[in-house]
Design an enzyme around this catalytic site. Sequence first.
Site, short mmCIF file in Angstrom:
data_model
loop_
_atom_site.label_atom_id
_atom_site.label_comp_id
_atom_site.label_asym_id
_atom_site.label_seq_id
_atom_site.Cartn_x
_atom_site.Cartn_y
_atom_site.Cartn_z
NE ARG A 59 -2.75 0.09 3.24
CZ ARG A 59 -2.41 0.42 3.85
NH1 ARG A 59 -2.31 1.72 4.53
NH2 ARG A 59 -2.29 -0.07 4.88
CE1 TYR A 112 -17.15 9.03 -16.30
CE2 TYR A 112 -16.61 9.29 -13.99
CZ TYR A 112 -16.78 8.51 -15.26
OH TYR A 112 -17.58 7.07 -14.54
CG ASP A 184 -9.70 13.76 -15.99
OD1 ASP A 184 -8.99 13.06 -16.65
OD2 ASP A 184 -10.57 13.87 -15.21
CE LYS A 209 -13.07 5.50 -18.69
NZ LYS A 209 -12.64 6.36 -17.82
N1 LCS Z 1 -11.91 11.47 -15.81
C1 LCS Z 1 -12.21 11.33 -16.96
C2 LCS Z 1 -12.39 12.54 -17.82
C3 LCS Z 1 -13.22 10.02 -17.44
O1 LCS Z 1 -13.54 10.44 -18.57
C4 LCS Z 1 -13.20 8.87 -16.25
C5 LCS Z 1 -14.03 8.22 -16.45
C6 LCS Z 1 -12.69 9.12 -15.10
C7 LCS Z 1 -11.93 10.53 -15.00
C8 LCS Z 1 -12.82 8.11 -13.92
O2 LCS Z 1 -12.24 7.15 -14.77
P1 LCS Z 1 -12.43 5.85 -14.10
O3 LCS Z 1 -12.31 5.51 -12.61
O4 LCS Z 1 -13.27 4.90 -14.28
O5 LCS Z 1 -11.04 4.82 -14.17
N2 LCS Z 1 -14.76 7.86 -17.57
C9 LCS Z 1 -15.79 6.82 -17.88
C10 LCS Z 1 -16.62 7.29 -19.05
O6 LCS Z 1 -16.62 8.78 -19.85
N3 LCS Z 1 -17.49 6.20 -19.58
O7 LCS Z 1 -16.84 5.48 -18.71
C11 LCS Z 1 -16.40 5.78 -17.48
#
Ligand code: LCS
Length: 403
Positions: A59, A112, A184, A209
């Site tokens: 951790r 998001y 972001d 992504k």
């Molecule tokens: N920031 C952005 C711009 C995102 O698009 C997402 C997830 C996150 C943070 C969070 O990331 P995660 O915890 O899912 O790894 N975006 C998503 C979307 O547009 N569709 O499904 C998830």
Amino acid sequence: MSKGKKRPETEMIHSGYNSAEHLGSLTPPIYQTSTFTFSNAEQGAERFAGEEEGYIYSRLGNPTVRILEDRITALENGEGALAFGSGMAAVSAVLFHLIQSGDHILCSRGVYGCTFGLLEMLEEKFQVEHDFIKMSEEEHIRNSIKENTACIYIETPINPTMELVDLKMVCRIANELNIPVAVDNTFCSPYLQQPLQYGANYVVHSATKYIGGHGDVVGGLLIGDSLEQINAIRMTTQKDIGGIMSPFDAWLLLRGLKTLAVRMDRHCENAEKIARYLTGQDKVKTVYYPGNQSHPQYPIAKAQMTNYGGLISFQIEGTIETARHFMNELSMVKIAVSLGDAETLIQHPASMTHSIVPLESREKMGVNDTLLRLSVGLEAWEDICEDLEQAFQKLNHIALPAT
Ligand code: LCS
């Protein structure tokens, strides 16, 4: 790499790893261990006291995860990075680090959906207020900064409207007032945009992504322009809240990163062609794609992105039912949230990623019922186009029923 910095395509493959330190293993090993043994009690005490470098417990740090952290640090030109179990864990870590009860966060006009949810939660539980503003006018930004503004939080391009924020301008104002900026960078990946170079202090990624790129891992990364701050987050927010990344997921992301440049080139190439196709489609009202010269912020895209990315949003002519009907008629393109995968994915933000956002705020962000978001994949662009075209044709069918 010991001989200085290389080009990004090379850093994605080599940075942060020396095979000689790992029995010559070409690929970084997965250190699938929860803890690390000390040679004696004194060594354990020294490690805990920070008097000796070395691993203690996963951790607090793990060698496979550390390779990924070092690699992303190089790619974003930062001083240090931390890996998390999801993008949201990275977003929440940087916000928890920067704010205290009673503070204010100034945000881009759209984020998001779950980031929106987190901001609401911070307000309800910890009285941290926030404002969403269109960050296009310097004066408006300056007037929106309050005494208690503890950070500026930006998405660019914004999910899912593809609105852009001029990083250079916002960071100049923020740097002058000593307000940290977190960006972001998920939609671009470090290959297309590096916010720290414009004066941002933190970059977050949903590594789920483009960085992963294969739809098989959920992860987050936080990169900082100060190693001291990153270490502080490691020893506070990350250690105590504990949203760490597993060594196997770090390994998957290291594998994904090796091909990031070639994948992004293809995503961008395909998206450009699909955007052109959609722009000429009469069932499409508006296309939101930063590479279109008609995009209101095209000059910003040209200035701060090296290419325009793989995401396109568009308004379909008709109603929410038309949007749903169109999605249901697609055969190869998959209906799914997430983005940046090899497969082309489509989703309906108003009822999916941004369904948590109340109607009024959603409309202010530009997320209405006929907006669809397409994550253009790596397939042959002609096949993507053909699938979209046959689904549009089915809408014609509905519009002109046989009598
Ligand atoms: N920031 C952005 C711009 C995102 O698009 C997402 C997830 C996150 C943070 C969070 O990331 P995660 O915890 O899912 O790894 N975006 C998503 C979307 O547009 N569709 O499904 C998830």
